[in-house]
Scaffold this active site. Structure first.
Site, PDB file in Angstrom:
ATOM      1  N   MET A 274       0.897  -1.231   0.120  1.00  0.00           N
ATOM      2  CA  MET A 274       0.001  -0.118  -0.026  1.00  0.00           C
ATOM      3  C   MET A 274       0.934   1.432   0.057  1.00  0.00           C
ATOM      4  O   MET A 274       0.436   2.332   0.429  1.00  0.00           O
ATOM      5  CB  MET A 274      -0.939   0.101   1.118  1.00  0.00           C
ATOM      6  CG  MET A 274      -1.972  -1.218   1.160  1.00  0.00           C
ATOM      7  SD  MET A 274      -2.956  -1.309  -0.244  1.00  0.00           S
ATOM      8  CE  MET A 274      -4.155  -0.016   0.223  1.00  0.00           C
TER       9      MET A 274
ATOM     10  N   HIS B 102      -4.255  -5.624  -9.121  1.00  0.00           N
ATOM     11  CA  HIS B 102      -5.435  -4.399  -8.752  1.00  0.00           C
ATOM     12  C   HIS B 102      -6.802  -5.018  -8.919  1.00  0.00           C
ATOM     13  O   HIS B 102      -7.013  -5.603  -9.875  1.00  0.00           O
ATOM     14  CB  HIS B 102      -5.206  -3.097  -9.625  1.00  0.00           C
ATOM     15  CG  HIS B 102      -6.105  -2.198  -8.971  1.00  0.00           C
ATOM     16  ND1 HIS B 102      -6.108  -1.694  -7.995  1.00  0.00           N
ATOM     17  CD2 HIS B 102      -7.335  -1.592  -9.773  1.00  0.00           C
ATOM     18  CE1 HIS B 102      -7.060  -0.510  -7.984  1.00  0.00           C
ATOM     19  NE2 HIS B 102      -7.731  -0.753  -9.011  1.00  0.00           N
TER      20      HIS B 102
HETATM   21  C1  GRF Z   1      -6.246  -7.220  -2.827  1.00  0.00           C
HETATM   22  O1  GRF Z   1      -7.313  -6.829  -3.273  1.00  0.00           O
HETATM   23  C2  GRF Z   1      -5.225  -6.731  -4.095  1.00  0.00           C
HETATM   24  O2  GRF Z   1      -5.898  -6.458  -5.566  1.00  0.00           O
HETATM   25  C3  GRF Z   1      -5.317  -5.215  -3.655  1.00  0.00           C
HETATM   26  O3  GRF Z   1      -4.986  -5.467  -2.308  1.00  0.00           O
HETATM   27  C4  GRF Z   1      -5.823  -6.460  -1.759  1.00  0.00           C
HETATM   28  C5  GRF Z   1      -4.757  -7.261  -0.757  1.00  0.00           C
HETATM   29  O4  GRF Z   1      -5.207  -8.397  -0.251  1.00  0.00           O
HETATM   30  N1  GRF Z   1      -3.946  -4.466  -4.192  1.00  0.00           N
HETATM   31  P1  GRF Z   1      -4.178  -9.493   0.368  1.00  0.00           P
HETATM   32  O5  GRF Z   1      -3.199  -8.667   1.168  1.00  0.00           O
HETATM   33  O6  GRF Z   1      -3.301  -9.982  -0.699  1.00  0.00           O
HETATM   34  O7  GRF Z   1      -5.137 -10.427   0.896  1.00  0.00           O
END
Ligand code: GRF
Length: 221
Positions: free
Chosen positions: A93, A112
């Site tokens: 993030m 994404h």
């Molecule tokens: C996923 O939906 C991904 O596409 C987005 O953030 C979320 C992360 O989920 N970028 P995780 O940490 O892989 O469970």
């Protein structure tokens, strides 16, 4: 057997996409091995998943650095030290600057939860529901400095149902993400795709199942 590509994964949280990559990489013929997981947030589930799988995992907390560049230099040093060849963002993030992005150009993937270029950014599923779109999905793309931008490697389509909530839609898309990311990493790690003028092209005989996982339609519609 050919040498597996050495992959690093950047996470910030839950790590379910990381888990999908861990599970896929257990197959002997999978062309990539996960050699390092880095989180910018301490004590997240993604780190625990890496440790449980025996993958070196560490926290590089962006809050401990005075600038984005200093944080990114630390990331880059850790990845280089582990001889990482390909990098995957999996729920990571932090926006990365042009300096870091250019060092990993076309060796760095992100996932994404929308069909890019639609619905870039946060609160994706809420905005999809608000828009009235009937199909959404997920995208794996090469990273560029602009958010959720870059050549598209693979996409999966997911239906939006009339009674969906943000949670139910997110869960359906996440299931597709867990299929898509290992597939996209396989394409890249096998050298089956190349980037030409900011578009991903398949090598001869290569792309095969890059197509959408389209939802099945009812018999009579
Ligand atoms: C996923 O939906 C991904 O596409 C987005 O953030 C979320 C992360 O989920 N970028 P995780 O940490 O892989 O469970």
């Amino acid at each position: 057997m050919t040498t597996k590509r050495r992959v690093g994964v950047l996470v910030s949280g839950r790590g379910s996409n990381l888990q999908a990559l861990i599970d896929a990489a257990e197959a002997p013929e999978y062309p990539a091995e996960l050699v390092l997981v880095i989180s910018n947030v301490p004590d997240v589930q993604g780190l625990a998943r890496a440790k449980a799988a025996g993958i070196p995992a560490s926290t590089i907390n962006h809050k401990s650095f005075g600038s984005r560049e200093a944080f990114e230099d630390a990331l880059h040093d850790a990845l280089s030290e582990a001889k990482v060849e390909l990098l995957c963002n999996a729920g990571f993030m932090r926006l990365l600057t042009e300096g870091f992005v250019s060092r990993w150009l076309n060796r760095h993937l992100n996932i994404h939860p929308s069909l890019l270029p639609a619905f870039k950014g946060l609160d994706t599923h809420a905005r999809v529901l608000e828009s009235g779109a009937q199909i959404t999905g997920c995208t794996v793309h090469f990273v560029r400095a602009a958010m959720d931008d870059g050549p598209i490697v693979a996409q999966a389509a997911v239906p939006v149902l009339s009674d969906d909530t943000e949670e139910s839609l997110a869960a359906r898309v996440l299931t597709a993400e867990h299929r898509l990311y290992p597939h996209a990493l396989r394409l890249v790690a096998s050298g089956l795709v190349t980037v030409d003028r900011e578009r991903v092209e398949g090598m001869p005989g290569g792309l095969g199942e890059r197509a959408l996982f389209s939802p099945p339609l009812p018999d009579k519609s």
